[in-house]
Design a protein around this motif. Structure first.
Motif, PDB file in Angstrom:
ATOM      1  N   LYS A  47      22.432 -39.171  32.334  1.00  0.00           N
ATOM      2  CA  LYS A  47      21.616 -38.092  32.874  1.00  0.00           C
ATOM      3  C   LYS A  47      22.177 -36.710  32.549  1.00  0.00           C
ATOM      4  CE  LYS A  47      19.495 -40.532  36.767  1.00  0.00           C
ATOM      5  NZ  LYS A  47      19.204 -40.467  38.233  1.00  0.00           N
ATOM      6  N   GLU A  64      19.882 -34.288  30.484  1.00  0.00           N
ATOM      7  CA  GLU A  64      18.749 -33.812  31.275  1.00  0.00           C
ATOM      8  C   GLU A  64      19.185 -32.750  32.276  1.00  0.00           C
ATOM      9  OE1 GLU A  64      15.832 -35.604  34.750  1.00  0.00           O
ATOM     10  OE2 GLU A  64      16.627 -36.957  33.212  1.00  0.00           O
ATOM     11  N   GLN A  65      20.309 -32.978  32.941  1.00  0.00           N
ATOM     12  CA  GLN A  65      20.800 -32.041  33.945  1.00  0.00           C
ATOM     13  C   GLN A  65      21.243 -30.733  33.316  1.00  0.00           C
ATOM     14  OE1 GLN A  65      22.446 -35.520  36.981  1.00  0.00           O
ATOM     15  NE2 GLN A  65      23.819 -34.504  35.571  1.00  0.00           N
ATOM     16  N   GLU A  88      18.321 -28.652  32.354  1.00  0.00           N
ATOM     17  CA  GLU A  88      17.744 -27.943  33.493  1.00  0.00           C
ATOM     18  C   GLU A  88      18.532 -26.683  33.807  1.00  0.00           C
ATOM     19  OE1 GLU A  88      15.497 -27.137  37.085  1.00  0.00           O
ATOM     20  OE2 GLU A  88      15.119 -28.059  35.139  1.00  0.00           O
TER      21      GLU A  88
END
Length: 262
Positions: free
Chosen positions: A121, A124-125, A128
């Motif tokens: 992840k 993705e983090q 962001e």
């Protein structure tokens, strides 16, 4: 009796302030309006006033963007203190999302929740974080990774600066500005706070939340000094470990100078 009356009054006023601002914040979050960044500052200022947190600011917030603030971390009150000074968004551990009260407040402030243990992840983090910084939001990182006793800076974790390293490659201009910020709890009821009393303000991880929260509500009248340090430009070709060392050195110096002064 007086202490419990104070607790009841503070909690009632905080609830009323939350209910007053909640509808507008929910609408702003739903439609991703820029006002969602400013409403939390109003709430944080109200919370600081009600809890008796007197915040003194030294130095200035970096004006250039994208900006990441790297701050030492002693207590949940750090969130209120920084949030009362600037329109910021926090990088928080994923488990904070499910905490009672604090989890709800974190979600209402559009905090960025990260799962540090799941590498799948990470992209993705970080994406962001980069997107939010590129959009002009000020992102706050607590690079110690946990809370201290307020008397010292813990070891700064190099891995937590991975977000800045990756974000630098994704934001316009290819540079992220990292500004060290020290938060020092220096006074209690108008008296200088020494090493012995400073853990009253701090919230190390082994202390249960409810007793600590009640203690803070009973005490009130804390003085906090916030120092904004010299900004460090960081681009995609920079060294993450070198960045963390520079941040740690500046935080340690600022925090140490402020605590010794009291």
């Amino acid at each position: 009796m007086v202490s419990w009356l104070r607790i009841a009054l503070v909690l009632t006023c905080l609830t009323l302030a939350t209910l007053a601002l909640l509808p507008a914040q929910l609408v702003c979050l739903r439609f991703d309006l820029r006002l969602r960044r400013r409403i939390p500052r109003l709430w944080h200022r109200a919370a600081c006033a009600l809890l008796g947190l007197k915040v003194r600011v030294h130095g200035t917030l970096e004006g250039r963007r994208p900006l990441m603030l790297a701050a030492n971390h002693a207590s949940w009150k750090d969130i209120l203190v920084l949030g009362s000074i600037a329109d910021v968004v926090y990088i928080a551990k994923s488990e904070v999302r499910d905490w009672p009260v604090f989890g709800l407040l974190a979600r209402l402030q559009a905090s960025i929740f990260v799962v540090r243990e799941e590498r799948r992840k990470t992209g993705e983090q970080v994406g962001e974080i980069a997107r939010r910084m590129a959009d002009g939001e000020i992102v706050v990182l607590f690079p110690e990774g946990t809370t201290s006793d307020g008397n010292r800076l813990l070891e700064v974790k190099t891995s937590l600066f991975g977000a800045a390293a990756t974000a630098a490659a994704q934001v316009p201009g290819g540079t992220v500005f990292v500004q060290p910020v020290s938060i020092a709890y220096t006074g209690l009821h108008g008296m200088a706070m020494g090493r012995y009393h400073r853990p009253i303000a701090a919230w190390p991880g082994d202390i249960e939340l409810l007793p600590h929260l009640l203690g803070i509500l009973k005490e009130g009248a804390f003085e906090i000094d916030v120092d904004f340090g010299e900004m460090i430009p960081y681009d995609a070709s920079g060294n993450r470990k070198a960045l963390s060392r520079r941040v740690e050195q500046r935080l340690r110096t600022m925090l140490g100078d402020r605590l010794r002064a009291r």
